[in-house]
Design a protein around this motif. Structure first.
Motif, short mmCIF file in Angstrom:
data_model
loop_
_atom_site.label_atom_id
_atom_site.label_comp_id
_atom_site.label_asym_id
_atom_site.label_seq_id
_atom_site.Cartn_x
_atom_site.Cartn_y
_atom_site.Cartn_z
N ILE A 31 88.76 72.52 109.38
CA ILE A 31 88.58 71.26 110.10
C ILE A 31 88.99 71.42 111.56
N THR A 251 76.11 45.64 104.43
CA THR A 251 75.75 46.90 105.05
C THR A 251 76.27 48.08 104.25
N ASP A 252 77.50 47.95 103.75
CA ASP A 252 78.08 49.06 103.00
C ASP A 252 77.22 49.40 101.79
N ARG A 253 76.75 48.36 101.11
CA ARG A 253 75.92 48.60 99.92
C ARG A 253 74.62 49.29 100.29
N SER A 256 75.29 52.84 101.29
CA SER A 256 75.64 53.61 100.09
C SER A 256 74.39 53.97 99.30
N VAL A 301 71.54 51.30 112.57
CA VAL A 301 72.32 52.11 113.50
C VAL A 301 73.22 53.06 112.72
N THR A 302 73.89 52.51 111.70
CA THR A 302 74.82 53.32 110.93
C THR A 302 74.14 54.50 110.25
N THR A 306 74.95 58.25 111.02
CA THR A 306 75.71 58.92 109.97
C THR A 306 74.98 60.16 109.49
N THR A 309 75.23 62.76 112.06
CA THR A 309 76.57 63.34 112.16
C THR A 309 76.83 64.31 111.01
N ILE B 38 76.40 49.80 92.02
CA ILE B 38 76.22 49.03 93.26
C ILE B 38 75.20 47.92 93.03
N VAL B 255 81.51 60.52 116.49
CA VAL B 255 81.73 60.16 115.09
C VAL B 255 82.30 61.37 114.33
N MET B 259 85.82 61.40 112.30
CA MET B 259 85.90 61.68 110.86
C MET B 259 86.78 62.91 110.60
N TYR B 263 90.49 63.16 108.63
CA TYR B 263 90.72 63.99 107.45
C TYR B 263 91.76 65.07 107.74
N VAL B 301 79.71 50.79 115.83
CA VAL B 301 79.03 50.24 114.65
C VAL B 301 79.01 51.30 113.55
N THR B 302 78.65 52.52 113.94
CA THR B 302 78.52 53.58 112.94
C THR B 302 79.85 53.86 112.25
N HIS B 305 81.04 51.06 109.81
CA HIS B 305 80.33 50.95 108.54
C HIS B 305 80.41 52.23 107.73
N THR B 306 80.46 53.38 108.42
CA THR B 306 80.54 54.63 107.68
C THR B 306 81.85 54.71 106.91
N ALA B 308 83.74 52.28 105.97
CA ALA B 308 83.73 51.29 104.90
C ALA B 308 82.87 51.77 103.73
N THR B 309 81.72 52.39 104.06
CA THR B 309 80.83 52.85 103.00
C THR B 309 81.47 53.97 102.18
N LEU B 310 82.08 54.93 102.88
CA LEU B 310 82.70 56.04 102.17
C LEU B 310 83.80 55.52 101.26
N PHE B 312 84.00 52.54 99.98
CA PHE B 312 83.33 51.78 98.92
C PHE B 312 82.85 52.72 97.82
N ILE B 313 82.18 53.81 98.22
CA ILE B 313 81.68 54.76 97.23
C ILE B 313 82.85 55.39 96.48
#
Lengths: 547, 547
Positions: A31, A251-253, A256, A301-302, A306, A309, B38, B255, B259, B263, B301-302, B305-306, B308-310, B312-313
């Motif tokens: 990392i 958005t998260d859903r 995902s 956008v996300t 993403t 990235t 989901i 981004v 990230m 980590y 924005v990215t 939401h990214t 939050a999405t990660l 969430f999953i």
């Protein structure tokens, strides 16, 4: 396994202590290196020689060297190349993003040329490298290589790596060139892997016309079923998101679902023994055509950033990894009983690669130019040179295939296999470093950089989404169609064009109403889409004329 | 290892064929299940009983059942609980996102109460469960349990899981309650893991005041160094991004850096044997306070939401995983020689959990109310009941700790250990399912839902970023400070408030000029920031008065 085989972490007798410090240290080093590569890559951005791939490769080599020194050559755990890591974790995001961000218009307009270069070209290159290796290797007394090995060598060194070139090419300034190099790279990846697979399953003992037919049949079957699976998964994701009408706060859903379905397409393809690369590439294309337009603005956008990235990180990781792996001491020891052989072999292979690529780029460009109408841009000789050059680099796919063929689980005891692995590593390092370093100067020599204000920057300052829409639609808007000319060019071009028109009708009448897409998303009052309504209307108009 | 131990994939003798279908099948099943969870979770959103966690848990149970049936109870590979997967891949994104999205104002305003609940409360709960288990378990003749085991049981069942409750609570309608439950959950996670760690390293043979002092010292050391490491990594990321001034098109780089650094903070903490949970949580807070304001609008924005999405999953994955693991046949067989014992044990533990939680929520709420000024909202009795209820659920942390204590690599041969594992699974399943199902009805009973237009929806329709800014700043803006009242409340409150004022000065004068933050980002002409200038100015004004 190195990074993934964290089996022993946290599993000491007492407490949550970390027992396998090696794994934790590896992750930390990786990392930290990734971060430094990004920072250094940014600092060197203006430099005309270096790019992010070479930076990562050099840093990988340096770190590998430091680790070797620190452990006195004993510890090579962080260095073992794992195909799993490559094929299960690193490749899918890169290829998916390629499909997701590709300018579909350019891609499909040049579809025939791309398939010509990517599939037919790779086959030509494969034949030449195989025949050349059969003829030239025997003089070197490398060891016992069978027909199957030569075929595999052909497939291994037909896999190009155009990442370096793509980092240098500008998508807005040279759209034709970019889409050709890019499209060929993806199709080439898929072709060489499918080819390699088919060769491994080939019964060489009874090589006759029937076997060849079987081979061709399997190749086509893999090609079409893989594409179909990718398209189906992409459409399913579009349908689910359109039907469910996730609300604004979901958005998260949405993100995902898009991420998971994309990865699912790849893993399903692996499960069904198809080409995951092709599947996930077409899944990306379908998702950017339908699904992406069904989600909210922030999701757009996300997802765009993403996916880019993740692909970016995976690419740097890959080059770091290859750089580190290059110094794996085991195979060098085994091959070092005859140190000149790997170098001679590598030189031969590099020569074959250059000849094999020249043997299809120039003839196929000529063919492709023949089939083009006068108004459409042809592939100039300078551009042909760039295309030829762009595919000379060999990368991680070659290494992964070579490891698969010549080692078991990353280890080998046979001398000839060790020589083949070291030669592959030398070819990859040399081509990426030397050819890669020369790419920028070569390009600025052949295509003088434009001066004046950057048009794309002017465009994109209007809105966050504008550059995105532009990139999704393709940057060129030639609307008028001149009257058909009844000559050779027209006969060759006509099928593609009418197919495109038919597809447009079909898409508008049947696909979009079901799967959504630009202009077919249900309007949610008060949603962020409302803000970008002018953009959307614009989009619908230009699309009706262009897509 | 199941999902991660893909060692054998793609490593068959010939070609890129997939030999370890189990792993590929596992991944496919998991991704398909995640997608279904989901979708089902979305469809059931209006339902007053169910939420996403319970859906995932039930689907995990069902799938585990199907797999058991299909394999006749032989194949439990997909079911083995892996602590690595939990602690290295699933927990970090969840905790980081918690820190990143937390309303910092609310969090720091209630900091003392949160620490009181999270640290002191967990310790009280730990003592009561340990003592209760020592008193009650012996009557059941479970088997030979030592003092260390009882202490570990106390720590295991002090780890709450407030995800269920947080999914139901509305951050805008009940900000105080939300921040208390949320903050307590995070601090509790960290406290119980640190506690568990400290117990495992405790020399129980010579238990005296010195050992206790040593224990307290180690606890405090872990707490502060972990926090410091998280803050330092977060600041470093802010500094790098501010100094490098990535251009507008470098969203991917920004981004990536965010990230990777997030980590890295977690893995560094693991490397240094600290509490990764605390580190990554504070890294998230610092990143949202400084780094997030240094990047471009699309990066903001990215990242929002990214992350939050990660998270969430990871959460859904976790519940699926726990559900599947619950049916692991091995430990049930071993414990089934005395089937009543795990059930009796689980009942006792559940009772102790409820008592242990009541024993600190109500007294500590009283204490916290005492220290509050009259103007500030107190914790009403109804809210105390909700806080008590919110922490009754036991989740993946408990399971991970129990596996760590009572098994080696997910397997055990000792009967008493199998009984403890099965009891833990029963407690987790029962509390998550039954208590979880009752949460929504209980909440709507205690806090009648507001009618009328949703204020947050009105707010957020103005801009994509507005809700984000609001959420980052905290939703309440009480600016005026009444004149100090010289009474008990003031004496108790004053230190916190003057610390807050000092911090604000320090932040404005020294931190922001170096690390950036809202209003301190260098202005890039033509960048998307320009568009949101009015927002920014507004932000700067309200911030100067509020932060």
């Amino acid at each position: 396994m190195g990074l993934l085989g964290l089996g022993a972490v946290l599993k000491s007798g007492g407490g949550l202590e970390v027992s396998d410090y090696d794994a934790i240290i590896s992750i930390n080093i990786f990392i930290a290196l990734l971060c430094s590569c990004i920072v250094i890559g940014h600092l060197l951005e203006g430099n005309r020689w270096v790019n992010e791939s070479t930076t990562a490769l050099v840093m990988g080599l340096l770190t590998g060297g430091v680790i070797l020194l620190v452990t006195n050559g004993a510890n090579s755990r962080i260095l073992v190349f794992s195909e799993d890591l490559f094929f299960i974790y690193l490749l899918p995001p890169i290829i998916f993003n390629a499909g997701f961000q590709v300018k579909k218009k350019q891609f499909f307009r040049n579809f025939m040329t791309i398939i010509l270069f990517g599939a037919v070209g790779t086959l030509i290159s494969f034949v030449i490298i195989t025949l050349g290796a059969m003829g030239l290797f025997q003089k070197l007394d490398v060891g016992p290589l069978e027909l199957g090995d030569y075929l595999a060598i052909g497939a291994i060194f037909s896999a190009t790596d155009s990442v370096c070139t793509l980092q240098v090419l500008n998508q807005d300034e040279t759209p034709l060139l970019y889409s050709l190099v890019f499209g060929e790279g993806v199709v080439n990846d898929a072709t060489s892997v499918v080819l390699f697979n088919a060769i491994e399953n080939l019964d060489i003992g009874h090589f006759d016309a029937l076997v060849l037919l079987n081979f061709v049949g399997k190749f086509l079957y893999l090609f079409f079923t893989s594409t179909l699976l990718g398209v189906a998964t992409g459409l399913l994701s579009a349908y689910i998101i359109k039907k469910l009408c996730f609300a604004r706060h979901s958005t998260d859903r949405e993100v995902s679902i898009m991420m998971l379905m994309a990865y699912l397409s790849y893993m399903l393809s692996m499960l069904l023994d198809l080409s995951g690369i092709l599947t996930v590439f077409f899944c990306g294309i379908v998702m950017s055509h339908y699904t992406w337009h069904n989600v909210t603005e922030s999701s757009r956008v996300t997802t765009k950033h993403t996916f880019a990235t993740l692909s970016f990180i995976a690419e740097i990781f890959l080059f770091l990894y290859v750089g580190m792996d290059a110094l794996d001491i085991e195979k060098w020891k085994l091959a070092s009983s005859s140190p000149k052989k790997p170098i001679a072999l590598s030189a031969i292979i590099l020569g074959l690669v250059m000849v094999g690529r020249a043997a299809f780029v120039f003839p196929l460009s000529f063919l492709s130019n023949l089939s083009k109408k006068e108004r459409r841009p042809k592939i100039s000789f300078k551009q042909q040179i760039i295309i030829w050059w762009a595919g000379l680099m060999r990368g991680a796919v070659s290494i992964a295939l070579a490891y698969n063929k010549f080692t078991s689980s990353g280890h080998t005891e046979v001398r000839v296999n060790a020589i083949m692995i070291t030669s592959t590593v030398i070819v990859v390092l040399f081509s990426t470093m030397v050819f890669g370093l020369l790419t920028k100067p070569l390009l600025s020599l052949l295509i003088p950089p434009r001066t004046g204000p950057n048009t794309s920057a002017l465009l994109s300052s209007e809105s966050v989404l504008d550059p995105l829409l532009t990139s999704m639609m393709g940057s060129d808007f030639d609307v008028g169609q001149p009257s058909p000319q009844y000559n050779l060019q027209f006969i060759l071009t006509a099928p593609t064009r009418s197919v495109h028109r038919l597809w447009r009708k079909f898409d508008d009448r049947f696909m979009r109403p079901v799967f959504g897409g630009r202009g077919f998303v249900p309007f949610v009052p008060g949603s962020p889409v409302e803000r970008s309504a002018p953009d959307n209307q614009l989009g619908t108009v230009t699309e009706a004329e262009n897509s």
